[in-house]
Scaffold this active site. Structure first.
Site, PDB file in Angstrom:
ATOM      1  N   PRO A   1      -4.402 -22.663 -15.917  1.00 37.26           N
ATOM      2  CA  PRO A   1      -3.068 -22.058 -16.082  1.00 37.26           C
ATOM      3  C   PRO A   1      -3.184 -20.903 -17.074  1.00 37.26           C
ATOM      4  CG  PRO A   1      -3.221 -24.060 -17.378  1.00 37.26           C
ATOM      5  CD  PRO A   1      -4.535 -23.930 -16.660  1.00 37.26           C
TER       6      PRO A   1
ATOM      7  N   ASP B   1      -6.424 -19.480 -21.593  1.00 47.29           N
ATOM      8  CA  ASP B   1      -6.141 -20.741 -20.916  1.00 47.29           C
ATOM      9  C   ASP B   1      -5.040 -21.464 -21.693  1.00 47.29           C
ATOM     10  OD1 ASP B   1      -6.142 -23.289 -19.787  1.00 47.29           O
ATOM     11  OD2 ASP B   1      -8.321 -23.340 -19.525  1.00 47.29           O
ATOM     12  N   HIS B   2      -3.899 -21.667 -21.051  1.00 45.96           N
ATOM     13  CA  HIS B   2      -2.761 -22.292 -21.722  1.00 45.96           C
ATOM     14  C   HIS B   2      -3.005 -23.774 -22.034  1.00 45.96           C
ATOM     15  CE1 HIS B   2       0.926 -20.654 -23.126  1.00 45.96           C
ATOM     16  NE2 HIS B   2       1.128 -19.867 -22.080  1.00 45.96           N
ATOM     17  N   ARG B   3      -4.031 -24.355 -21.454  1.00 52.80           N
ATOM     18  CA  ARG B   3      -4.346 -25.747 -21.798  1.00 52.80           C
ATOM     19  C   ARG B   3      -4.925 -25.844 -23.197  1.00 52.80           C
ATOM     20  NH1 ARG B   3      -8.295 -27.239 -16.947  1.00 52.80           N
ATOM     21  NH2 ARG B   3      -9.116 -25.238 -17.699  1.00 52.80           N
TER      22      ARG B   3
END
Length: 492
Positions: free
Chosen positions: A289, A462-464
């Protein structure tokens, strides 16, 4: 001397010749393209002498021969795709009498399997012990960066595949309603098909609705090669086994209506490095994401600092090496950016070392060589490492170690004349910084409109691993260093 002859000789006598097989390439790689031979038939070689150059999806390497003796046969040509466990060449032991010219009709060709020489062993000295007697049963082999908006050239291997079976006598298959009749002058119907030694060729044919064994072969002894399959695909020639299948014939080029453009199309198989890049880019897009942020930056002072530094030291400094130094400082300040995602353990791994990847366009395609331990280097040492890495990009010949272990990627696509991009993250890293071109633009300085050297920075993360705060702080830190390089001094 043909490949078939030499293989028959090995089957007939365990001491006449030994096969050097393509060893396990590691990291799940099961095939490679043969780039060039470093020896010829008849040459004397010693143990661990480099004899062949191959290109895997990871790197281009030279392989050493584990045997000493005289080269009896080369089983592949430059451009061929060879699989792990496949024989590359045969070496006749010193003083041994070759059986290749005996013409013995009782010798049956056999394909060397990986176990007969300890497939997967170390390159240096593997197979040093005397090989076991091999079965004459015929076998087949198992078939088996970094990201930016670059395009990589692809090449299609046109050379013949290595022969692994005796030449087959071409004969039309017997009608299905009556069994084949065997006579002294007629071979059995089961061998009246073209020999196919490469699993890659078989798979390519199958994926395109063809049966490789029913195609005419142009390789040694009538072997069907990759070029034969590609020719059949381009011409829309289906094999007898597939001509009656409506689903297959409907997709062939010859089913195009008259006046179509299929005859002007060019088909290029996605193989080698291009295949690996495609798979990793696709996985990155599907799995991550990602979010992209960008910033326009006044690089005027950076250019001034570069000129002053070169004048003071008498040495050259590239803009890429200076920005790399700012990036390393930023990664130390915001370590979450220097991380990767362990999807199996569902963990964020924050790395203690900074291994800086540099996305590079090479003749082989897009690659990301890595400057290991960038956080431990002085500006001069980092400059030298970056310069050496960029210099190798002209050939694309990086070792496997140079292409692995990266923790963050720097992508300078400004050299292609573009302002910005939304690059794809290089798995398993969590971020990438892209540098756009530097161009004269109107800029406000202390309330006055003037012309400055401006560049764009694109940052994807990376939004994680993190939310927007740390990526924004990292990007503005690097931008601040570019606009005012002296501001980095307290960080050194």
């Amino acid at each position: 001397m043909s490949a078939e002859t030499s293989v028959s000789g090995v089957a007939g006598s365990a001491t006449s010749a030994r096969d050097f097989i393509l060893p396990d390439l590691g990291e799940g790689l099961t095939e490679a393209e043969l780039i060039s031979w470093l020896v010829n038939v008849g040459d004397e070689v010693h143990v661990d002498q480099m004899v062949v150059e191959v290109e895997s999806a990871k790197s281009v390497v030279e392989l050493p021969c584990p045997f000493a003796g005289r080269i009896q046969a080369l089983h592949a040509n430059p451009g061929d795709t060879v699989s792990a466990g496949q024989a590359l060449l045969s070496v006749a032991e010193a003083g041994a009498v070759s059986n290749a010219d005996s013409g013995s009709a009782s010798s049956e060709a056999s394909v060397t399997d990986a176990d007969s020489h300890g497939g997967g062993a170390n390159l240096i000295g593997y197979g040093a012990s005397e090989p076991k007697a091999r079965s004459t049963k015929k076998r087949s082999f198992g078939t088996k960066t970094s990201q930016s908006d670059f395009t990589a050239p692809s090449t299609t291997a046109q050379a013949a595949e290595p022969a692994a079976t005796p030449p087959a006598v071409a004969a039309p298959p017997a009608p299905a309603s009556e069994p084949p009749v065997h006579t002294a002058s007629q071979p059995p119907a089961e061998v009246s098909v073209s020999p196919v030694s490469s699993p890659i060729v078989r798979k390519l044919a199958k994926d395109n609705g063809l049966s490789a064994k029913h195609l005419p072969g142009t390789g040694p002894g009538g072997v069907v090669t990759r070029a034969d399959v590609l020719k059949a695909i381009d011409s829309g020639k289906a094999s007898p086994a597939t001509q009656t299948t409506p689903a297959t014939t409907s997709t062939e080029p010859d089913s195009m209506p008259a006046g179509g453009t299929a005859d002007r199309d060019t088909r290029t198989p996605i193989t080698g490095l291009r295949k690996v890049v495609s798979e990793r880019l696709t996985k990155s897009r599907q799995e991550i994401p990602e979010a992209t942020i960008w910033l326009d930056v006044d690089a005027t002072e950076l250019l001034n600092t570069k000129r002053a530094l070169e004048a003071r030291t008498g040495e050259k400094y590239s803009l890429l090496s200076l920005v790399a130094r700012f990036v390393v400082a930023g990664l130390k300040k915001f370590p979450i950016i220097n991380s990767s995602i362990d999807t199996e353990a569902n963990e964020i791994v924050t790395h203690g070392d900074i291994n800086l990847g540099l996305a590079a366009q090479t003749p082989r395609g897009l690659m990301v060589p890595v400057v290991h331990g960038a956080d431990q280097m002085s500006l001069r040492a980092l400059r030298d490492s970056v310069s050496e890495t960029v210099g190798k990009a002209s050939t694309g010949k990086f070792g496997a170690q140079e292409l692995s272990g990266g923790t963050f990627t720097l992508n300078n696509y400004g050299v292609f004349g573009v302002d910005g991009s939304a690059p794809i993250i290089n798995l398993p890293e969590v971020a990438m910084l892209g540098l756009g071109r530097i161009k004269d633009r109107p800029w406000v300085v202390e309330g006055e409109l003037t012309v400055r050297k401006v560049m764009y920075l694109s940052f994807v993360f990376d939004h994680r691993a993190c939310d927007g705060a740390e990526p924004s702080q990292f990007l503005t830190f690097v931008a601040g260093c570019i606009e005012n390089p002296i501001s980095l001094l307290p960080e050194l």
